[in-house]
Enzyme design. Structure first.
Site, PDB file in Angstrom:
ATOM      1  N   ASN A  63       0.849  -1.201   0.000  1.00  0.00           N
ATOM      2  CA  ASN A  63       0.000   0.000   0.000  1.00  0.00           C
ATOM      3  C   ASN A  63       0.877   1.240   0.000  1.00  0.00           C
ATOM      4  OD1 ASN A  63       0.642  -0.787   2.695  1.00  0.00           O
ATOM      5  ND2 ASN A  63      -1.016   0.445   3.521  1.00  0.00           N
ATOM      6  N   GLU A  76      -2.921  -4.708  -2.945  1.00  0.00           N
ATOM      7  CA  GLU A  76      -3.428  -5.664  -3.949  1.00  0.00           C
ATOM      8  C   GLU A  76      -3.478  -5.027  -5.332  1.00  0.00           C
ATOM      9  OE1 GLU A  76      -4.642  -4.945  -0.980  1.00  0.00           O
ATOM     10  OE2 GLU A  76      -5.922  -6.527  -0.182  1.00  0.00           O
TER      11      GLU A  76
HETATM   12  N1  THU Z   1      -5.130  -1.575   2.606  1.00  0.00           N
HETATM   13  C1  THU Z   1      -4.538  -2.385   1.686  1.00  0.00           C
HETATM   14  O1  THU Z   1      -3.510  -2.039   1.085  1.00  0.00           O
HETATM   15  N2  THU Z   1      -5.122  -3.597   1.436  1.00  0.00           N
HETATM   16  C2  THU Z   1      -6.165  -4.105   2.137  1.00  0.00           C
HETATM   17  O2  THU Z   1      -6.583  -5.234   1.872  1.00  0.00           O
HETATM   18  C3  THU Z   1      -6.788  -3.322   3.187  1.00  0.00           C
HETATM   19  C4  THU Z   1      -6.344  -1.905   3.295  1.00  0.00           C
HETATM   20  C5  THU Z   1      -4.449  -0.315   2.945  1.00  0.00           C
HETATM   21  C6  THU Z   1      -5.126   0.948   2.540  1.00  0.00           C
HETATM   22  C7  THU Z   1      -4.533   1.922   3.509  1.00  0.00           C
HETATM   23  O3  THU Z   1      -3.247   2.334   3.039  1.00  0.00           O
HETATM   24  C8  THU Z   1      -4.342   1.095   4.787  1.00  0.00           C
HETATM   25  O4  THU Z   1      -4.256  -0.239   4.344  1.00  0.00           O
HETATM   26  C9  THU Z   1      -5.456   1.152   5.778  1.00  0.00           C
HETATM   27  O5  THU Z   1      -5.886   2.405   6.074  1.00  0.00           O
END
Ligand code: THU
Length: 160
Positions: A63, A76
């Protein structure tokens, strides 16, 4: 009157990472290792994704957050869009996702957001082929879902 219809799906729970077969352990490990590259100064929630392609390639993603919040992206989709860019004609076999947090223990396997589920679902439609999800938290437990699109019933897929 009408008719009641039911939607359901099953998934497999492994109590421990060690119960997975070797190739799946490798993929989950890649997702766990990838969390190190998460850029998440706002949430402190570090997500790693590892996408196994049919040609054996593993593409990772994390992320990536931004001070203009909507400009960030989930792990993802970072992985899926990188794969779409580098290997546009190769279907996915499996996607592993792992998460940890700098604020609290992530005791349950991470569950992908709706927007990521939509993108996963479209990949299955594009290639007419399903792929597996392996979801991991920090407890050691792994959830395996046979078909990624099972997580998004009634997804948006009109003929445009
Ligand atoms: N996030 C992801 O990258 N994948 C997931 O499956 C759930 C959430 C990220 C988005 C954001 O950067 C952080 O996790 C949660 O606020």
């Amino acid at each position: 009157m009408g008719k009641k219809k039911t939607y359901s799906f099953s998934y497999h729970v492994y109590q421990s990472f060690d119960e997975l077969r070797a190739a799946d352990q490798k993929l989950v490990k890649s997702a766990i290792d990838a969390t190190r590259n998460s850029y998440s100064p706002y949430s402190g929630f570090q997500v790693g994704a590892a996408l196994l392609l049919e040609n054996g390639q593993i593409i990772t993603g994390t992320n990536q957050e931004n001070t203009a919040f909507p400009s960030g992206l989930c792990a993802e989709r970072t992985a899926m869009f990188a794969a779409g860019n580098q290997f546009p004609d190769v279907p996915y076999t499996a996607l592993a996702v792992a998460a940890k947090s700098v604020k609290f223990p992530v005791t349950e396997p991470v569950q992908p957001c709706g927007a990521c589920r939509q993108v996963m679902s479209q990949h299955e439609i594009k290639f007419n082929k399903s792929f597996r999800l392996l979801l991991y938290g920090e407890s050691g437990e792994v959830w395996e879902i046979e078909k990624a699109s099972a997580l998004l019933p009634f997804s948006f897929h009109p003929k445009l």
